[in-house]
Design a protein around this motif. Sequence first.
Motif, PDB file in Angstrom:
ATOM      1  N   ARG A  98       1.034  -0.917  -0.339  1.00  0.00           N
ATOM      2  CA  ARG A  98       0.041   0.174  -0.007  1.00  0.00           C
ATOM      3  C   ARG A  98       0.626   1.139   0.009  1.00  0.00           C
ATOM      4  O   ARG A  98       1.504   1.334   0.876  1.00  0.00           O
ATOM      5  CB  ARG A  98      -1.209   0.172   1.352  1.00  0.00           C
ATOM      6  N   VAL A 109       1.272  -4.728   2.677  1.00  0.00           N
ATOM      7  CA  VAL A 109       0.265  -4.525   4.048  1.00  0.00           C
ATOM      8  C   VAL A 109      -0.122  -5.891   4.596  1.00  0.00           C
ATOM      9  O   VAL A 109       0.464  -7.557   4.334  1.00  0.00           O
ATOM     10  CB  VAL A 109      -1.162  -4.755   2.654  1.00  0.00           C
ATOM     11  N   SER A 119      -6.183   2.598  -0.597  1.00  0.00           N
ATOM     12  CA  SER A 119      -5.123   3.320  -0.796  1.00  0.00           C
ATOM     13  C   SER A 119      -4.987   3.288  -2.449  1.00  0.00           C
ATOM     14  O   SER A 119      -6.541   2.262  -2.680  1.00  0.00           O
ATOM     15  CB  SER A 119      -4.040   2.537   0.231  1.00  0.00           C
ATOM     16  N   TYR A 121      -2.668   0.333  -4.319  1.00  0.00           N
ATOM     17  CA  TYR A 121      -1.602  -1.030  -3.889  1.00  0.00           C
ATOM     18  C   TYR A 121      -0.968  -1.222  -5.057  1.00  0.00           C
ATOM     19  O   TYR A 121      -1.147  -1.283  -6.532  1.00  0.00           O
ATOM     20  CB  TYR A 121      -2.847  -1.724  -4.635  1.00  0.00           C
TER      21      TYR A 121
END
Length: 199
Positions: A155, A166, A189, A191
Amino acid sequence: MGQSDYKFVLYVSDGWDTAVGTIAISYKPRAFDIANADTSELEIDTAAENKFVTKTAEIVVPAGSLTNDVKKVAVYTDTGVKSDTVLYTKVQSADSKLSSGLTPVAYSAVVLFKANGDTADGKLSTAATIKFHFEMSGAYVKGTTLKPETLKIYRMNETTLQWEEVTDSGVCRINTTDKTAEVYVLHFSTYALIAGSSS
């Protein structure tokens, strides 16, 4: 019913612990197939499960995991991220800070919007699923000389513009048969699916 369908059964009683009938209610989550779009902005129902399927990723948002002020979601595919100048500039900055030995394979981004058009906080009360699809070339992830077992989902930290692995709810699950990498996330968000290990 499909694999993701739900069925609820209500037993009706006469008050003496004797069932006199049943009522069955079937519910199917909302699914959006946006595989032919690079970026899609869609109305979202926060009370229902929402599933978004793109060219490179699948995102499943559980019912009730978003606040009621969230009204729309924008989902970016790998191509959509690269065609958004502001977003891709951030991605390139994050890529430049990666340790040697790490190679980005694909990108996706999820942005939430309030009814007034302002962006909403991407925090979730229940974990959503992000699943990336990848391709193979022989024993390696296509475009790399790296094995699929090295794939992880990262992320973007919007403050430092760095990729962070993550680890919200466990580790990245790799399925080499289906060619997918999947994690649970508690925040939406930008990625990246990244292969390799930091040196």
